[in-house]
Design a protein around this motif. Structure first.
Motif, short mmCIF file in Angstrom:
data_model
loop_
_atom_site.label_atom_id
_atom_site.label_comp_id
_atom_site.label_asym_id
_atom_site.label_seq_id
_atom_site.Cartn_x
_atom_site.Cartn_y
_atom_site.Cartn_z
N SER A 57 45.63 -25.84 -40.36
CA SER A 57 45.77 -25.04 -39.15
C SER A 57 44.61 -25.21 -38.17
CB SER A 57 45.91 -23.56 -39.53
OG SER A 57 44.83 -23.19 -40.36
N SER A 58 43.48 -25.72 -38.63
CA SER A 58 42.34 -25.94 -37.72
C SER A 58 41.29 -26.83 -38.38
CB SER A 58 41.68 -24.60 -37.33
OG SER A 58 41.02 -24.05 -38.45
N GLY A 59 40.39 -27.31 -37.58
CA GLY A 59 39.24 -28.05 -38.09
C GLY A 59 38.32 -27.12 -38.88
N PHE A 83 22.60 -28.86 -33.59
CA PHE A 83 23.19 -29.14 -32.28
C PHE A 83 24.69 -29.38 -32.47
CE2 PHE A 83 23.42 -32.14 -28.46
CZ PHE A 83 23.33 -31.11 -27.53
N THR A 84 25.48 -28.33 -32.37
CA THR A 84 26.91 -28.43 -32.61
C THR A 84 27.60 -27.16 -32.14
OG1 THR A 84 28.60 -28.90 -34.30
CG2 THR A 84 26.78 -27.50 -34.99
N PHE A 85 28.91 -27.13 -32.29
CA PHE A 85 29.70 -25.93 -32.06
C PHE A 85 29.60 -25.06 -33.31
CE2 PHE A 85 34.25 -24.22 -32.10
CZ PHE A 85 33.96 -23.18 -31.24
N SER A 86 29.67 -23.75 -33.14
CA SER A 86 29.44 -22.81 -34.25
C SER A 86 30.41 -23.04 -35.43
CB SER A 86 29.58 -21.37 -33.76
OG SER A 86 30.90 -21.16 -33.29
N ALA A 87 31.58 -23.63 -35.16
CA ALA A 87 32.56 -23.83 -36.23
C ALA A 87 32.04 -24.76 -37.32
CB ALA A 87 33.87 -24.37 -35.67
N SER A 88 31.03 -25.59 -37.02
CA SER A 88 30.45 -26.44 -38.08
C SER A 88 29.75 -25.57 -39.12
CB SER A 88 29.40 -27.41 -37.51
OG SER A 88 29.91 -28.17 -36.46
N ALA A 89 29.17 -24.47 -38.67
CA ALA A 89 28.33 -23.64 -39.55
C ALA A 89 29.04 -22.41 -40.08
CB ALA A 89 27.07 -23.22 -38.80
N LEU A 185 38.75 -33.09 -39.19
CA LEU A 185 39.22 -33.46 -37.85
C LEU A 185 39.74 -32.20 -37.16
CD1 LEU A 185 41.47 -36.56 -38.75
CD2 LEU A 185 39.04 -36.58 -38.15
N SER A 186 39.73 -32.20 -35.82
CA SER A 186 40.30 -31.07 -35.09
C SER A 186 41.31 -31.56 -34.05
CB SER A 186 39.20 -30.29 -34.37
OG SER A 186 39.78 -29.36 -33.46
N PHE A 187 42.40 -30.80 -33.94
CA PHE A 187 43.40 -31.07 -32.89
C PHE A 187 43.54 -29.85 -32.00
CE2 PHE A 187 44.85 -33.04 -36.97
CZ PHE A 187 44.33 -34.30 -36.71
N ASN A 188 42.40 -29.21 -31.74
CA ASN A 188 42.38 -28.08 -30.83
C ASN A 188 42.80 -28.55 -29.43
OD1 ASN A 188 41.88 -25.62 -29.70
ND2 ASN A 188 39.77 -25.46 -30.43
N GLY A 189 43.13 -27.60 -28.57
CA GLY A 189 43.69 -27.93 -27.26
C GLY A 189 42.80 -28.80 -26.39
N LEU A 323 25.51 -28.45 -22.53
CA LEU A 323 25.67 -28.97 -23.89
C LEU A 323 25.61 -27.79 -24.87
CD1 LEU A 323 23.37 -32.15 -23.81
CD2 LEU A 323 25.77 -31.94 -23.17
N TRP A 324 26.05 -28.05 -26.12
CA TRP A 324 26.06 -26.98 -27.13
C TRP A 324 24.68 -26.33 -27.24
CZ3 TRP A 324 30.80 -25.86 -27.88
CH2 TRP A 324 31.78 -26.83 -28.12
N LYS A 325 24.68 -25.02 -27.30
CA LYS A 325 23.42 -24.32 -27.58
C LYS A 325 23.17 -24.42 -29.08
CE LYS A 325 20.96 -19.99 -27.21
NZ LYS A 325 20.87 -18.66 -26.65
#
Ligand SMILES: Cc1ncc(COP(=O)(O)O)c(C=O)c1O
Length: 376
Positions: A57-59, A83-89, A185-189, A323-325
Motif C-alpha cells: 500500500s505504500s513505500g 537527509f531524507t523524508f521522514s518516512a525513511s525513519a 519503492l514508492s508509487f506515491n502521487g 530540500l528535505w529538512k
C-alpha cells in the motif's frame, strides 16, 4: 491566473484505465488479482537481478515490513540517513527502535560512508550493534553503494535501501533497489510513476517475498478458519491500484528520459549563472533518474537566497520546495543520536527543488525561465 506548475505531478500514459476496466469487468476489485501479479512481474523484469517483489500500500509499509523481517525489535538501534523524508525513519520508531542519524557526503547528498563507520564503531563501543542501515537514493541520485556496502559488510549489518525516489536510477550499471538485502519503492502521487498511492518491497528470495505478502495480508496461518500466530498488517496493494501501476510501467522509460531532460534544461540555463549549482552525478558510475531537479544557491554570490527564489516562483503559481529538512533537526527526532558534520544542514539551507515533472510543456518551461530571467 496561469494554471499551477507542480513540482512533480501524476503523468498517466493512457493505458491505465484499460487495466482498471479489466479489473472491474472480471470483478477483481480486491487486494489481489491479475494486476497485482502483473505489476510485480513488470517491476521484477525492469529491475533485473533476479529480485522478488511484493507490491504494497505504500513505500512506508515496505520499509516497515523490511525492518520486521530484519528482526528489529523495541530498543534496537537502526542507522538511517538524516537527509531524507521522514518516512525513511518513521518505521524504525513504529517498532520501538531507536534511529541513529548519519550526515550526507557532498557529492551524492546521500549517506556519508565515513560518518557511517564512525557511528557503527561508537554504537558498538556503547554496547549495541545496529540492526540495519537505511541509505537513501535521494532525488534519484544513487548513494555511494560500494563504500556503504563495504562498511556494512565489515560489521555484518544488513542494508535496507530506501529506493522510493530512485526507480530507474543505476549505480555502476546496476539498478538502485537491488543492492541491499531489501529495498523499498514508492508509487506515491508525486513519484516517477504512481499508483495514486502504493509501494513495493524488493526482496532477494521467494521465501522473503512470501513472508512479506503474509505479513501484509494480516498474517493468516494456513488453516480453514482464521488463525494467527503473528501480528499482521493490512498493507497489500489493491488490484485497482496495481492496474494503474501496469499502465505506468509502459511509460516508465519515457518518464525517466523526460525527467533527465528537465535536468538538462536546468543545467543549460544555470551554466551561465554564477552562484547557482545544479545537483549532478559525480561521475559516470552514477545515473540518476532525476526524479527532482535541485539547485544550490550561494547567497554570497547571488545576493538572494533559495527562499527568495521560491517566493518569486510561487508568485507566478509555480511550485518549488526547499530540500528535505534533515531528520536530526526535526522536533520529533532531535533527541536521537547523530553522526557527521553539517553537510546536510547546509544543503537544507541553500537548496531548492524545481518543477521536474515528465509532463511539463514548452509553455511551462518558458514560464519558469521568465521568473529565472527576472530573478537572476
Ligand atoms: C525517501 C522516501 N522514503 C520513503 C517514502 C515513502 O513512500 P510512501 O509515500 O509511498 O509511503 C518517500 C515518499 O513518499 C520518500 O520520498
Amino acid at each position: 491566473m496561469n494554471s499551477k506548475i507542480w513540482l512533480s505531478s501524476p503523468h498517466m500514459g493512457g493505458k491505465e484505465q484499460d487495466f482498471i476496466k479489466e479489473a472491474f469487468d472480471t470483478n477483481w476489485v480486491a487486494p489481489l488479482g491479475p494486476n497485482v501479479a502483473g505489476f510485480e512481474n513488470d517491476l521484477e523484469s525492469f529491475l533485473g537481478e533476479n529480485v522478488q517483489i511484493a507490491v504494497l500500500s505504500s513505500g512506508t509499509a515496505a520499509l516497515h515490513l523490511a525492518l520486521i523481517q530484519l528482526g528489529v525489535n523495541a530498543g534496537d538501534e537502526v542507522i538511517c540517513q538524516s537527509f531524507t523524508f521522514s518516512a525513511s525513519a518513521n518505521p524504525i520508531v513504529y517498532l520501538g527502535a531507536i534511529p541513529i542519524f548519519i550526515d550526507s557526503e557532498p557529492e551524492t547528498w546521500n549517506m556519508c560512508p565515513v560518518a557511517l563507520e564512525e557511528a557503527i564503531k561508537d554504537r558498538i563501543s556503547k554496547g549495541k550493534t545496529p540492526k540495519a542501515i537505511i541509505p537513501v537514493h535521494l532525488y534519484g541520485m544513487p548513494a555511494k553503494m560500494d563504500e556503504i556496502l563495504s562498511v556494512a559488510g565489515k560489521y555484518n549489518i544488513p542494508v535496507l535501501e530506501d529506493s522510493a525516489e530512485s526507480l530507474g536510477s543505476t549505480y555502476k550499471g546496476k539498478a538502485c533497489g537491488t543492492f541491499g538485502k531489501f529495498a523499498a519503492l514508492s508509487f506515491n502521487g508525486n513519484k516517477i510513476i504512481t499508483t495514486s498511492g502504493g509501494g513495493a518491497l524488493v526482496c532477494k528470495t521467494k521465501a522473503e517475498k512470501d513472508k512479506t505478502v503474509f505479513l501484509a495480508t494480516q498474517a493468516r496461518d494456513n488453516a480453514p478458519h482464521y488463525q494467527h500466530s503473528e501480528i499482521g498488517y493490512n498493507y497489500r496493494l489493491s488490484n485497482i491500484s496495481a492496474g494503474i501501476g501496469r499502465g505506468q510501467m509502459i511509460v516508465l522509460s519515457s518518464h525517466i528520459k523526460s525527467r533527465q531532460k528537465m535536468h538538462d534544461f536546468y543545467v543549460d540555463y544555470f551554466k551561465n549563472i554564477k552562484g547557482v549549482e545544479v545537483f549532478n552525478e559525480p561521475n559516470s558510475d552514477f545515473s540518476s533518474n532525476h526524479w527532482l531537479s535541485c539547485i544550490l544557491i550561494d547567497q554570497s554570490v547571488v545576493g538572494k537566497n533559495r527562499e527568495d527564489l521560491r517566493l518569486a516562483l510561487e508568485k507566478e503559481n509555480i511550485e518549488s520546495r526547499p530540500l528535505w529538512k534533515p531528520m536530526h533537526l526535526q522536533p520529533i527526532f532531535e533527541k536521537y543520536p547523530y553522526y557527521g558534520g553539517n553537510v546536510c544542514e547546509k544543503l537544507f539551507e541553500n537548496g531548492l527543488c524545481l518543477p521536474s515533472g515528465s509532463n511539463l510543456s514548452e509553455q511551462d518551461k518558458n514560464r519558469i525561465l521568465e521568473v529565472f530571467d527576472r530573478f537572476f
